[in-house]
Design a protein around this motif. Structure first.
Motif, PDB file in Angstrom:
ATOM      1  N   TRP A 233       0.838  -1.214   0.000  1.00  0.00           N
ATOM      2  CA  TRP A 233       0.000   0.000   0.000  1.00  0.00           C
ATOM      3  C   TRP A 233       0.872   1.263   0.000  1.00  0.00           C
ATOM      4  O   TRP A 233       0.539   2.283  -0.605  1.00  0.00           O
ATOM      5  CB  TRP A 233      -0.893  -0.013   1.255  1.00  0.00           C
ATOM      6  N   GLU A 234       2.027   1.146   0.685  1.00  0.00           N
ATOM      7  CA  GLU A 234       2.930   2.303   0.803  1.00  0.00           C
ATOM      8  C   GLU A 234       3.801   2.494  -0.434  1.00  0.00           C
ATOM      9  O   GLU A 234       4.592   3.427  -0.497  1.00  0.00           O
ATOM     10  CB  GLU A 234       3.886   2.097   1.980  1.00  0.00           C
ATOM     11  N   SER A 235       3.704   1.562  -1.411  1.00  0.00           N
ATOM     12  CA  SER A 235       4.651   1.604  -2.536  1.00  0.00           C
ATOM     13  C   SER A 235       4.304   2.715  -3.527  1.00  0.00           C
ATOM     14  O   SER A 235       3.144   3.132  -3.646  1.00  0.00           O
ATOM     15  CB  SER A 235       4.678   0.255  -3.267  1.00  0.00           C
ATOM     16  N   VAL A 236       5.335   3.144  -4.252  1.00  0.00           N
ATOM     17  CA  VAL A 236       5.164   4.188  -5.272  1.00  0.00           C
ATOM     18  C   VAL A 236       4.156   3.725  -6.330  1.00  0.00           C
ATOM     19  O   VAL A 236       3.303   4.498  -6.788  1.00  0.00           O
ATOM     20  CB  VAL A 236       6.537   4.467  -5.959  1.00  0.00           C
ATOM     21  N   GLU A 237       4.264   2.418  -6.713  1.00  0.00           N
ATOM     22  CA  GLU A 237       3.379   1.881  -7.759  1.00  0.00           C
ATOM     23  C   GLU A 237       1.905   2.031  -7.366  1.00  0.00           C
ATOM     24  O   GLU A 237       1.069   2.420  -8.185  1.00  0.00           O
ATOM     25  CB  GLU A 237       3.653   0.388  -8.008  1.00  0.00           C
ATOM     26  N   HIS A 238       1.609   1.721  -6.134  1.00  0.00           N
ATOM     27  CA  HIS A 238       0.217   1.793  -5.672  1.00  0.00           C
ATOM     28  C   HIS A 238      -0.265   3.244  -5.668  1.00  0.00           C
ATOM     29  O   HIS A 238      -1.344   3.557  -6.187  1.00  0.00           O
ATOM     30  CB  HIS A 238       0.094   1.183  -4.277  1.00  0.00           C
ATOM     31  N   GLU A 239       0.551   4.106  -5.097  1.00  0.00           N
ATOM     32  CA  GLU A 239       0.215   5.535  -5.021  1.00  0.00           C
ATOM     33  C   GLU A 239      -0.086   6.076  -6.426  1.00  0.00           C
ATOM     34  O   GLU A 239      -1.115   6.704  -6.662  1.00  0.00           O
ATOM     35  CB  GLU A 239       1.431   6.263  -4.404  1.00  0.00           C
ATOM     36  N   ARG A 240       0.823   5.755  -7.371  1.00  0.00           N
ATOM     37  CA  ARG A 240       0.692   6.263  -8.738  1.00  0.00           C
ATOM     38  C   ARG A 240      -0.558   5.699  -9.426  1.00  0.00           C
ATOM     39  O   ARG A 240      -1.324   6.434 -10.056  1.00  0.00           O
ATOM     40  CB  ARG A 240       1.943   5.905  -9.550  1.00  0.00           C
ATOM     41  N   ASP A 243      -3.699   7.318  -7.979  1.00  0.00           N
ATOM     42  CA  ASP A 243      -3.742   8.735  -8.421  1.00  0.00           C
ATOM     43  C   ASP A 243      -4.234   8.829  -9.857  1.00  0.00           C
ATOM     44  O   ASP A 243      -5.097   9.633 -10.181  1.00  0.00           O
ATOM     45  CB  ASP A 243      -2.340   9.371  -8.338  1.00  0.00           C
ATOM     46  N   GLU A 244      -3.657   7.982 -10.727  1.00  0.00           N
ATOM     47  CA  GLU A 244      -4.028   7.997 -12.162  1.00  0.00           C
ATOM     48  C   GLU A 244      -5.508   7.735 -12.338  1.00  0.00           C
ATOM     49  O   GLU A 244      -6.200   8.397 -13.102  1.00  0.00           O
ATOM     50  CB  GLU A 244      -3.224   6.936 -12.921  1.00  0.00           C
ATOM     51  N   PHE A 245      -6.022   6.739 -11.603  1.00  0.00           N
ATOM     52  CA  PHE A 245      -7.446   6.395 -11.696  1.00  0.00           C
ATOM     53  C   PHE A 245      -8.314   7.587 -11.270  1.00  0.00           C
ATOM     54  O   PHE A 245      -9.265   7.953 -11.959  1.00  0.00           O
ATOM     55  CB  PHE A 245      -7.761   5.172 -10.825  1.00  0.00           C
TER      56      PHE A 245
END
Ligand SMILES: CCC(=O)SCCNC(=O)CCNC(=O)[C@H](O)C(C)(C)COP(=O)(O)OP(=O)(O)OC[C@H]1O[C@@H](n2cnc3c(N)ncnc32)[C@H](O)[C@@H]1OP(=O)(O)O
Length: 250
Positions: A233-240, A243-245
Motif C-alpha cells: 500500500w505504501e509503494s510508489v506503484e500503488h500511489e501512482r 492517483d491515475e485512476f
C-alpha cells in the motif's frame, strides 16, 4: 556453462537445457549448473521470472541413463536422486514465477522438472510421460508428488501407474499445461506481462501459493495477505496507480 545455456531477456531468465546429443538428459554436471544459476536467479533483483526449455526437439529425456545406469545399489543411487531432488526443491521454493516451455519430449525426470514449475506451456510437438514405471522404478526427484498436487489423485495416478506418454492435445486435456503456443515469443509475452508488476507483489503471491501448498492454515495465510497488502500500500506503484485512476475520473 556446458550443459545449459542461460540468457536474460529484460527481466526474464531463460534456462535452455543443452545436451542435444542426449535429448537434453540430466546428468550430474547439469544438476550442478542448474543449482548455481538458480541460486543467482533467486538473489537477483533484476530477474523476476524464469523460463526453462530445451534445445532442438526435446525438453528433456530425463535422467542420463548412460551415466546413472552405472549406479547399481540403493546406496549408490540415493545421492543422485537427492542431488536432483535439491534442484527441484530449489525451483519449487525459488519465490519467483517459473515457467516450463515443453518444446518436445519431457520424459521421466524431464516431466518431473516440468512439473516443478508454476506454469507449463507446450508446443504442438510436446510429449510428456512419467515413464519411470516402464523402467521398473518410480519417480525419484519429487515430481510424482508435484503431479499429484497439481492434477489430483485420479488423473495423476492414471499417468504414474500406466507410464503413458501424452501428446500435446492430451497434455491440455489433463490440464497439465496452461496453453499450447505456436512460438516461444508467446511464452516470453506471458512472462513480460507478469514482469510488468513489482517483484515484491509477485513474491507475495508466490509465497501465498506456497503457503496453501504447504498446508498453512487459512488464518496464517490471511495474515500473510494482510501483511503484504499493507506493505505494498505504501509503494510508489500503488500511489501512482490510484492517483491515475482518480485523475482520469475527475
Ligand atoms: C531419473 C529417472 C528417469 O528419468 S527415467 C526416464 C529416462 N528416460 C527415458 O527412458 C527416455 C529415453 N529416451 C527416449 O525414449 C528417446 O531418446 C526420446 C527422448 C523419445 C527421443 O527419441 P529420438 O529422437 O528417436 O532419439 P534417440 O532415442 O535416437 O536418442 C538420441 C540419442 O540420445 C540418447 N538419449 C536419449 N535419451 C537419453 C537419456 N535419457 N539418457 C541418456 N541418453 C539418452 C540416445 O541413447 C541416443 O544416443 P546415440 O545417438 O544412439 O548415441
Amino acid at each position: 556453462m556446458k550443459t545449459i545455456q542461460v540468457e536474460q531477456k529484460k527481466e526474464t531468465l531463460i534456462i535452455v537445457l543443452n545436451r542435444p546429443e542426449f535429448r537434453n538428459a540430466v546428468n550430474f554436471e547439469m544438476m550442478d549448473e542448474l543449482r548455481k544459476v538458480l541460486d543467482q536467479a533467486k538473489q537477483s533483483s533484476q530477474i523476476k521470472t524464469i523460463i526453462f526449455t530445451g534445445v532442438e526437439r526435446s525438453f528433456s529425456s530425463g535422467g542420463d541413463l548412460g551415466q546413472f545406469h552405472q549406479l547399481k545399489s540403493k546406496d549408490e543411487v540415493k545421492p543422485m536422486l537427492e542431488k536432483m531432488g535439491k534442484v527441484i526443491t530449489q525451483i519449487v521454493n525459488l519465490g519467483k514465477p517459473t515457467i516450463a516451455y515443453v518444446n518436445g519430449y519431457a520424459l521421466g525426470g524431464g516431466a518431473e522438472l516440468a512439473m516443478a514449475c508454476d506454469f507449463r506451456f507446450i508446443s504442438n510437438q510436446a510429449k510428456m510421460g512419467f515413464i519411470q514405471i516402464n523402467l521398473g522404478v518410480t519417480s525419484g526427484w519429487g515430481g510424482g508428488t508435484l503431479l499429484l498436487e497439481k492434477l489430483g489423485r485420479t488423473k495423476a495416478l492414471s499417468l504414474l501407474l500406466t507410464g503413458d506418454i501424452l501428446n500435446n492435445e492430451q497434455i491440455l486435456q489433463y490440464e497439465i499445461a496452461l496453453k499450447e503456443v505456436s512460438s516461444f515469443d508467446e511464452v516470453l509475452l506471458f512472462a513480460d506481462k507478469i514482469n510488468s508488476h513489482s517483484l515484491e507483489s509477485l513474491q507475495a503471491y508466490i509465497d501465498l501459493a506456497n503457503g496453501v501448498r504447504d498446508g498453512r492454515t487459512f488464518v496464517e495465510n490471511q495474515k500473510k495477505e494482510i501483511e503484504s497488502c499493507s506493505t505494498l500500500w505504501e509503494s510508489v506503484e500503488h500511489e501512482r496507480a490510484v492517483d491515475e485512476f482518480l485523475q482520469k475520473n475527475k
